[in-house]
Design an enzyme around this catalytic site. Structure first.
Site, PDB file in Angstrom:
ATOM      1  N   ASP A   1       0.788  -1.233   0.000  1.00 44.80           N
ATOM      2  CA  ASP A   1       0.000   0.000   0.000  1.00 44.80           C
ATOM      3  C   ASP A   1       0.827   1.294   0.000  1.00 44.80           C
ATOM      4  O   ASP A   1       1.413   1.653   1.016  1.00 44.80           O
ATOM      5  CB  ASP A   1      -0.938   0.007   1.204  1.00 44.80           C
TER       6      ASP A   1
ATOM      7  N   ASN B   1      -4.108   3.948  -1.613  1.00 42.42           N
ATOM      8  CA  ASN B   1      -3.958   5.060  -0.665  1.00 42.42           C
ATOM      9  C   ASN B   1      -3.062   6.175  -1.195  1.00 42.42           C
ATOM     10  O   ASN B   1      -2.568   6.997  -0.427  1.00 42.42           O
ATOM     11  CB  ASN B   1      -3.370   4.551   0.658  1.00 42.42           C
TER      12      ASN B   1
ATOM     13  N   ASN C   1     -10.542  -1.077  -0.576  1.00 46.49           N
ATOM     14  CA  ASN C   1     -11.835  -0.561  -0.122  1.00 46.49           C
ATOM     15  C   ASN C   1     -12.028   0.922  -0.423  1.00 46.49           C
ATOM     16  O   ASN C   1     -13.162   1.399  -0.435  1.00 46.49           O
ATOM     17  CB  ASN C   1     -12.006  -0.811   1.384  1.00 46.49           C
ATOM     18  N   HIS C   2     -10.950   1.671  -0.667  1.00 52.27           N
ATOM     19  CA  HIS C   2     -11.081   3.104  -0.969  1.00 52.27           C
ATOM     20  C   HIS C   2     -11.137   3.381  -2.466  1.00 52.27           C
ATOM     21  O   HIS C   2     -10.910   4.517  -2.905  1.00 52.27           O
ATOM     22  CB  HIS C   2      -9.908   3.878  -0.373  1.00 52.27           C
TER      23      HIS C   2
ATOM     24  N   HIS D   1      -7.130  -7.875  -0.046  1.00 45.83           N
ATOM     25  CA  HIS D   1      -7.191  -6.631   0.721  1.00 45.83           C
ATOM     26  C   HIS D   1      -8.191  -6.828   1.859  1.00 45.83           C
ATOM     27  O   HIS D   1      -9.404  -6.744   1.655  1.00 45.83           O
ATOM     28  CB  HIS D   1      -7.618  -5.506  -0.223  1.00 45.83           C
TER      29      HIS D   1
ATOM     30  N   HIS E   1      -3.854  -3.825   3.185  1.00 45.72           N
ATOM     31  CA  HIS E   1      -4.835  -2.992   3.901  1.00 45.72           C
ATOM     32  C   HIS E   1      -4.419  -2.628   5.317  1.00 45.72           C
ATOM     33  O   HIS E   1      -4.650  -1.513   5.740  1.00 45.72           O
ATOM     34  CB  HIS E   1      -6.233  -3.635   3.936  1.00 45.72           C
TER      35      HIS E   1
ATOM     36  N   HIS F   1      -1.393  -2.427   6.668  1.00 44.88           N
ATOM     37  CA  HIS F   1      -0.234  -1.522   6.637  1.00 44.88           C
ATOM     38  C   HIS F   1       0.894  -1.891   7.591  1.00 44.88           C
ATOM     39  O   HIS F   1       1.870  -1.144   7.693  1.00 44.88           O
ATOM     40  CB  HIS F   1      -0.645  -0.058   6.900  1.00 44.88           C
TER      41      HIS F   1
END
Ligand SMILES: [Fe+2]
Length: 259
Positions: A8, A40, A67-68, A151, A176, A178
């Protein structure tokens, strides 16, 4: 062949790390193919077409998301027109973009890349378990080298899917959360796995966010506008080695400090 998976990429520090270091890292580790999770990269949440193009130009062969994915609306039409950026496959079938793709590696081998969302806290349209078999079958009709970016929030979910796919794909790499987990391994059936490949971005932070802001929100329960942190930048991920049959022969964590 060697596949570098970059975890990420968070905000400008993460993007700067990719632009300053990915190319030389590819050379140093003799990388044939590179996948970058970019969900991200736009100020910590989402991705724009311009930023996707910058990651691709810096050495990513394929970008995965999470998810973003829809946080920046302008990515939607871009996803419909590219085969180099994939969004989670278990979103609504009516949403733009694709959940997996195939791209050629440096020496010509084709690599399939799948992106899936976990169930916990993610609200995918379909459980990953419902569609993963069909996706893997489709991908394997194209190439034996198949990499899955899972993720997901829960360690248990990520370990279970990696085990379920053991012997069916080349690698299952978690994203996800991190925080890089110390469990890079090749499972008994020949599938490489890491529960969380980590974060490419500022580690002097709370998973990429300025620590004081994350703490303020946690302590007060009040809305706080998050900002991406700056210090302790690292490029993190995993390096997977596999043979021509798609069976993994090695899996090592990657952790490169940049400041
Ligand atoms: Fe995420």
């Amino acid at each position: 062949m060697k596949i570098l998976f970059v975890a990420d990429v968070v905000g400008r520090p993460g993007r700067d790390a990719i632009e300053s270091r990915l190319s030389s890292l590819r050379d140093e580790r003799d990388v044939d193919f590179c996948v970058v999770n970019g969900e991200n990269v736009a100020d910590g949440v989402g991705i724009t077409p311009k930023l996707a193009q910058r990651l691709l130009a810096a050495g990513a062969d394929v970008i995965t998301l999470g998810n973003h994915v829809w946080r920046r609306r302008e990515i939607a039409p871009y996803l419909s027109g590219t085969d180099r950026v994939v969004r989670p496959a278990n979103l609504s079938a009516s949403s733009p973009g694709r959940g997996w793709t195939v791209a050629p590696a440096r020496e010509g081998t084709r690599v399939a890349v799948l992106n899936l969302l976990g169930d916990l806290f993610m609200t995918p349209s379909v459980s990953p378990c419902e569609i993963v078999d069909g996706l893997v079958e489709e991908a394997q009709r194209e190439t034996p080298v198949v990499l899955v970016d899972f993720h997901a929030e829960a360690t248990s979910e990520k370990v279970a899917l990696a085990r379920y796919l053991d012997g069916k794909v080349t690698a299952v790499l978690g994203t996800h959360t991190h925080i890089q987990t110390n469990d890079a391994r090749v499972q008994p059936g020949g599938t490489a796995a890491v529960t969380d490949a980590g974060m490419t971005g500022p580690h002097d932070s709370v998973i990429g966010v300025k620590a004081d802001l994350a703490i303020q929100r946690m302590r007060t329960g009040m809305p706080v506008r998050f900002e991406t942190a700056e210090g302790g930048v690292r490029l993190e991920g995993a390096l997977v080695e596999c043979d021509g049959s798609g069976r993994a022969t090695g899996c090592d964590l990657v952790r490169v400090a940049l400041d």
